[in-house]
Design a protein around this motif. Structure first.
Motif, PDB file in Angstrom:
ATOM      1  N   TYR A  10      15.030  -4.006  -4.957  1.00 13.95           N
ATOM      2  CA  TYR A  10      13.783  -3.410  -4.474  1.00 13.95           C
ATOM      3  C   TYR A  10      13.807  -1.917  -4.719  1.00 13.95           C
ATOM      4  CZ  TYR A  10      16.839  -3.183  -0.330  1.00 13.95           C
ATOM      5  OH  TYR A  10      17.883  -3.021   0.530  1.00 13.95           O
ATOM      6  N   GLU A  12      13.440   1.733  -3.642  1.00 12.07           N
ATOM      7  CA  GLU A  12      13.507   2.406  -2.349  1.00 12.07           C
ATOM      8  C   GLU A  12      13.347   3.902  -2.524  1.00 12.07           C
ATOM      9  OE1 GLU A  12      17.345   1.952  -0.590  1.00 12.07           O
ATOM     10  OE2 GLU A  12      18.280   1.517  -2.482  1.00 12.07           O
ATOM     11  N   LYS A  20      12.724   2.983   5.848  1.00 13.12           N
ATOM     12  CA  LYS A  20      13.574   2.184   4.983  1.00 13.12           C
ATOM     13  C   LYS A  20      13.986   0.897   5.688  1.00 13.12           C
ATOM     14  CE  LYS A  20      17.548   2.464   2.059  1.00 13.12           C
ATOM     15  NZ  LYS A  20      18.924   2.509   2.421  1.00 13.12           N
ATOM     16  N   LYS A  21      14.400   1.025   6.932  1.00 14.74           N
ATOM     17  CA  LYS A  21      14.808  -0.145   7.717  1.00 14.74           C
ATOM     18  C   LYS A  21      13.658  -1.138   7.836  1.00 14.74           C
ATOM     19  CE  LYS A  21      18.474  -0.914  10.310  1.00 14.74           C
ATOM     20  NZ  LYS A  21      19.266  -0.458   9.183  1.00 14.74           N
ATOM     21  N   GLU A  24      12.998  -2.855   4.565  1.00 16.42           N
ATOM     22  CA  GLU A  24      14.003  -3.877   4.234  1.00 16.42           C
ATOM     23  C   GLU A  24      13.860  -5.114   5.110  1.00 16.42           C
ATOM     24  OE1 GLU A  24      17.432  -1.357   4.690  1.00 16.42           O
ATOM     25  OE2 GLU A  24      17.666  -1.159   2.507  1.00 16.42           O
ATOM     26  N   ASN A  25      13.680  -4.883   6.404  1.00 20.10           N
ATOM     27  CA  ASN A  25      13.555  -6.039   7.310  1.00 20.10           C
ATOM     28  C   ASN A  25      12.330  -6.884   6.969  1.00 20.10           C
ATOM     29  OD1 ASN A  25      15.822  -5.240   8.598  1.00 20.10           O
ATOM     30  ND2 ASN A  25      14.768  -4.209  10.279  1.00 20.10           N
ATOM     31  N   VAL A  28      12.821  -8.863   3.649  1.00 16.26           N
ATOM     32  CA  VAL A  28      13.660 -10.049   3.798  1.00 16.26           C
ATOM     33  C   VAL A  28      12.880 -11.154   4.522  1.00 16.26           C
ATOM     34  CG1 VAL A  28      15.702 -10.958   4.973  1.00 16.26           C
ATOM     35  CG2 VAL A  28      15.854  -8.832   3.683  1.00 16.26           C
ATOM     36  N   ARG A  45      20.885  -9.740   2.804  1.00 15.07           N
ATOM     37  CA  ARG A  45      20.800  -8.395   2.235  1.00 15.07           C
ATOM     38  C   ARG A  45      22.188  -7.776   2.253  1.00 15.07           C
ATOM     39  NH1 ARG A  45      19.560  -3.708   4.683  1.00 15.07           N
ATOM     40  NH2 ARG A  45      18.882  -4.735   6.572  1.00 15.07           N
ATOM     41  N   GLY A  48      21.980  -2.759  -0.250  1.00 10.78           N
ATOM     42  CA  GLY A  48      20.761  -2.365  -0.947  1.00 10.78           C
ATOM     43  C   GLY A  48      20.219  -3.377  -1.934  1.00 10.78           C
ATOM     44  N   ARG A  49      20.749  -4.576  -1.905  1.00 13.43           N
ATOM     45  CA  ARG A  49      20.173  -5.654  -2.716  1.00 13.43           C
ATOM     46  C   ARG A  49      19.978  -6.855  -1.827  1.00 13.43           C
ATOM     47  NH1 ARG A  49      23.254  -5.072  -7.461  1.00 13.43           N
ATOM     48  NH2 ARG A  49      22.875  -2.937  -8.070  1.00 13.43           N
ATOM     49  N   ILE A  50      19.251  -7.821  -2.383  1.00 13.92           N
ATOM     50  CA  ILE A  50      19.045  -9.059  -1.643  1.00 13.92           C
ATOM     51  C   ILE A  50      19.543 -10.210  -2.507  1.00 13.92           C
ATOM     52  CG2 ILE A  50      17.285 -10.589  -0.664  1.00 13.92           C
ATOM     53  CD1 ILE A  50      15.684  -7.985  -0.103  1.00 13.92           C
TER      54      ILE A  50
END
Ligand code: ATP
Ligand code: MG
Length: 398
Positions: A10, A12, A20-21, A24-25, A28, A45, A48-50
């Motif tokens: 993703y 960022e 950022k949090k 990301e949350n 996901v 996660r 920094g990747r999923i």
């Protein structure tokens, strides 16, 4: 050996701290929601990747589903393996072989996050490069413009091996920017406007003004179908269908023909604002562009905007029709949009709509209508349809 997981990247770039949090949350969560159709797929996660663990699923359909999730910039099939040099080599070979003759040149890009792993990154690059050249005779190394970059990451628990990535949709995860209310007609433009609002992380609800029997049930079904297509990118979408027949009849009875569109739009906006308020949406979105038709002039927008304090977002404002059509084809709304069922605007289209409608004239004409009652009745009579991807619509009323 074949891909047993998918690596998602993703963007960022513009994200800091709390944003950022949240990004990301939400991302996901949206991916998990999207992948519900593949039971067992696990989304995690890491750094920094999923990663999506495929379990028994094939990589292609899962990657395709991920390619409809906003916020992702890269999607690659990957092999997750033990941190064993022989296994890493076999994984590298499998990933490269799968590309067949499509790639002629490659380079290896290794990363050794786990410093306990005995082979250093550069050494891994050389050894893997040599190994692949020995196995696949059509290949050459090109470190500047390779057809494929083979990446190897040795992390604390596993090693990951992957090739080129498909581009993701970009944008922001749906839901991080708050909720908006899309004015959705059956045309080409408004579904694209909704798509672009989703792309910037807005959660979407939609409102449609329906003038049965001037417009048919099939015209309504068309709008339901369009909203459902948008659920592929937006998850759950609530569609509000407003009965608009009485209002249109009253407008046509009491207003000059040249002002019917202006007054109609002003009433649509008032109703949309109320529905937005009730549903905690913070802005309206329309498919208007500038100068496309007589009713889309700045004067007209100003006269329409005057009835609300809510922002009206017009994501298509800078686009040509061709660009809008290209997007609508890409997101698959085009074929539905061009079906020939009439819209309330086309049924009552005046011969010469006012291109510079005046606000005071519009107000004077509206004073002839029992506006508050008409609006309240329309809001009260609104039908709510909840749309989810791959599911029958659920109808309910307020
Ligand atoms: P579209 O292709 O989205 O229908 P358009 O180019 O036909 O747009 P207009 O007819 O001027 O343009 O409509 C402008 C905008 O007003 C639409 O993009 C849509 O957002 C909104 N709108 C028009 N008719 C309706 C309707 N029946 N229900 C909800 N929104 C509508
Ligand atoms: Mg239209």
């Amino acid at each position: 050996m074949k891909a047993n997981c998918i690596l998602l990247r993703y963007g960022e770039l513009a994200l800091k701290g709390k944003n950022k949090k949240e990004f990301e949350n939400r991302l996901v969560k949206n991916i998990r929601e999207k992948l519900k159709q593949f039971p067992g797929c696990e989304v995690t996660r890491v750094h920094g990747r999923i990663f999506v663990e495929l379990k028994e699923h094939h990589s292609e359909p899962v990657m395709e589903a991920c390619s409809e999730v906003f916020g992702l910039v890269g999607i690659s099939p990957a092999i997750r393996t033990e941190k064993d040099w022989e296994k890493i080599k076999q994984a590298a070979l499998a990933i490269t072989e799968e590309q067949g003759e499509r790639i002629q040149t490659f380079k290896v890009n290794s990363k050794r996050a786990d410093k306990k792993f005995p082979i250093r990154s550069l050494e891994m690059n050389h050894r893997l490069g040599g190994f692949l050249l020995g196995k696949l005779s059509h290949l050459r190394v090109d470190v500047h413009h390779p057809d494929m970059t083979l990446s190897v990451e040795v992390r604390s628990t596993h090693a990951y091996v992957y090739g080129n990535s498909l581009p993701g949709l970009g944008g922001l995860p749906v839901g991080v920017s708050g909720r908006v209310m899309l004015l959705l007609s059956g045309g080409i433009d408004s579904p694209v406007a909704g798509y672009l609002a989703l792309k910037r992380g807005a959660e979407l609800q939609a409102v449609h003004f329906h003038s049965f029997p001037f417009t048919s049930e099939r015209a309504k079904q068309k709008v339901i179908d369009l909203a459902r297509i948008l659920t592929r990118f937006g998850g759950h979408i609530r569609l509000h269908v407003v009965p608009f027949t009485d209002i249109q009849t009253e407008i046509n009875r009491h207003c000059y023909e040249s002002y019917t569109i202006t007054v109609m739009r002003r009433i649509m906006v008032r109703i949309a604002e109320r529905i937005a308020d009730r549903n905690k949406a913070l802005a309206l979105v329309t498919g208007e562009s500038l100068g496309q038709v007589a009713s889309q002039t700045l004067e007209s927008m100003r006269t329409i905007n005057a009835v609300t304090t809510m922002p009206i977002l017009r994501p298509l404002i800078g686009m040509d029709k061709q660009e809008i059509m290209d997007i609508s084809k890409r997101i698959n709304t085009y074929e539905t949009s061009i079906l020939p069922y009439e819209d309330c605007c086309t049924v009552f289209l005046p011969k010469a709509p006012k291109t510079r409608p005046d606000r005071e004239v519009a107000e004077r004409l509206e004073a002839r209508l029992d506006l508050e009652r008409l609006i309240q009745e329309a809001v009260d009579g609104t039908e709510v349809i909840d749309l989810r991807p791959e599911q029958e619509e659920e109808f309910s009323c307020f």
